[in-house]
Write an enzyme that holds these catalytic residues in place. Structure first.
Site, short mmCIF file in Angstrom:
data_model
loop_
_atom_site.label_atom_id
_atom_site.label_comp_id
_atom_site.label_asym_id
_atom_site.label_seq_id
_atom_site.Cartn_x
_atom_site.Cartn_y
_atom_site.Cartn_z
N ALA A 1 0.87 -1.19 0.00
CA ALA A 1 0.00 0.00 0.00
C ALA A 1 0.90 1.24 0.00
O ALA A 1 0.83 2.09 0.89
CB ALA A 1 -0.97 -0.01 1.19
N HIS B 1 7.17 5.68 1.49
CA HIS B 1 7.91 4.48 1.09
C HIS B 1 8.85 4.81 -0.07
O HIS B 1 9.99 4.35 -0.12
CB HIS B 1 6.94 3.38 0.62
CG HIS B 1 6.00 2.87 1.66
ND1 HIS B 1 4.64 3.07 1.59
CD2 HIS B 1 6.22 2.16 2.79
CE1 HIS B 1 4.06 2.48 2.63
NE2 HIS B 1 4.99 1.93 3.38
N GLN C 1 3.22 -9.49 13.34
CA GLN C 1 3.41 -8.21 14.04
C GLN C 1 2.10 -7.50 14.35
O GLN C 1 2.09 -6.41 14.91
CB GLN C 1 4.35 -7.30 13.26
CG GLN C 1 3.77 -6.69 11.99
CD GLN C 1 4.84 -5.94 11.22
OE1 GLN C 1 5.78 -6.53 10.70
NE2 GLN C 1 4.72 -4.62 11.16
N ASP D 1 8.28 5.62 12.04
CA ASP D 1 8.17 4.55 13.05
C ASP D 1 9.43 4.60 13.92
O ASP D 1 10.29 3.72 13.84
CB ASP D 1 8.00 3.20 12.36
CG ASP D 1 6.73 3.16 11.54
OD1 ASP D 1 5.66 2.99 12.12
OD2 ASP D 1 6.79 3.36 10.30
N GLN E 1 10.39 1.71 16.15
CA GLN E 1 10.80 0.56 15.32
C GLN E 1 12.27 0.71 14.93
O GLN E 1 13.02 -0.27 14.89
CB GLN E 1 9.91 0.50 14.07
CG GLN E 1 10.33 -0.55 13.06
CD GLN E 1 9.29 -0.71 11.97
OE1 GLN E 1 8.29 -1.37 12.16
NE2 GLN E 1 9.54 -0.11 10.83
N SER F 1 0.71 7.36 5.74
CA SER F 1 0.63 6.01 6.31
C SER F 1 -0.34 5.20 5.45
O SER F 1 -1.35 5.74 4.98
CB SER F 1 0.08 6.09 7.74
OG SER F 1 -0.36 4.82 8.16
#
Ligand code: AMP
Length: 282
Positions: free
Chosen positions: A32, A37, A61, A150, A153, A185
């Site tokens: 997505a 990204h 996750q 993130d 993360q 997102s």
């Protein structure tokens, strides 16, 4: 651009690039794809000879099964975008390929498990750590790319690489935002038009807090104000609003301008859980 489904398919390509001394960059994603990204992809393209993007919605996750079921899948569009960015390989394995059996190993990231995402999503970082370790072993990149969006993360992956001696570098890419400030997102696709407007409350809270801290207001006062703002809203259900050390994720009671700090927020907008963060730079 080649679509790769397994380690067996990838290994001959990897060997070929190794023999030519070509460096491989890996961008792990759950698909997505949006411009955030693609910023990671661009960074890899600018630094490495070969770029591999993985697309895998990792079931282990998701601590909330509904969130996993509703995670948006847009593979055809994703492949078009990646092709237009000149990506060399897309690694898109099945769940069975990644998990031929249920992992018996559990990763525990210590203090990082006890706060923010670790606290509110039990087991999440075990799933993230496991799948990222698998991707590192399968693709064997020289550099892997992750988003600052993130932030916790990133701290988890740094710990994974350091503690398990992975032979690779990590690159962290700044958060890409929509024009009105909302952090991009994949989950934003699940917001209806009313919720899309309400979602701005996250970035607005971060910016308000940032400017108040920068002008000398106390963190406790800033935090209380933001929490009461969320409390008065119908649909913005706040999970946390915290000031942390961005490396250790130790919670800070007070803002110290001589130490690195980031503000992190997580909130439900309707049924969609969103997170965001901003560094405090004085
Ligand atoms: P995901 O597909 O959500 O697992 O994200 C894959 C990678 O893209 C992760 O390293 C994320 O941190 C990164 N990422 C997601 N959203 C953004 C964004 N808005 N800006 C920069 N990086 C992002």
């Amino acid at each position: 651009m080649k679509l790769i489904r397994s380690r067996a398919e990838w290994n001959p390509h990897w060997l070929n690039h190794l023999q030519k001394n070509q460096k491989i960059g890996l961008v792990p994603t759950m698909g997505a794809l949006h411009q955030g990204h693609l910023d990671l992809v661009e960074k890899s393209k600018s630094q490495m000879e070969i770029t591999v993007v993985s697309i895998f919605v990792n079931p282990t996750q998701f601590n909330n099964p509904e969130d996993f079921k509703k995670y948006p899948i847009t593979l055809e569009k994703d492949l078009e975008k990646l092709e237009s960015y000149g990506v060399d390989y897309v690694f898109n394995p099945t769940v069975e390929t990644m998990y031929p059996s249920k992992p018996g190993l559990t990763l525990n990231f210590g203090e990082l498990e006890t706060v923010l995402e670790g606290k509110f999503r039990p087991g999440h970082f075990n799933g993230v750590g496991t799948v990222v370790a698998k991707l590192f072993h399968i693709i064997k990149p020289q550099t892997a790319y992750f988003g600052q969006k993130d932030l916790q993360q990133v701290a988890v992956i740094k710990r994974l690489v350091r503690d398990l001696s992975f032979d690779l570098d990590l690159e962290v890419v700044p958060t890409r935002r929509e024009e009105d400030g909302l952090a991009m997102s994949s989950r934003n696709l699940r917001l209806n038009s009313e919720e899309r407007k309400q979602a701005l409350v996250l970035v607005e809270a971060l910016k308000t807090a940032q400017s108040q801290l920068e002008s000398g207001e106390s963190w406790q006062k800033v935090k209380a104000q933001i929490e009461s703002k969320f409390f008065r809203m119908d649909s913005g259900n706040l999970e946390y609003f915290e000031l942390v050390d961005p490396d250790t994720f130790e919670l800070k009671e007070h803002f110290d301008p001589n130490q690195k700090s980031s503000i992190c927020v997580a909130a439900y907008i309707g049924e969609v859980r969103l997170i965001d963060n901003l560094p405090i730079i004085l």
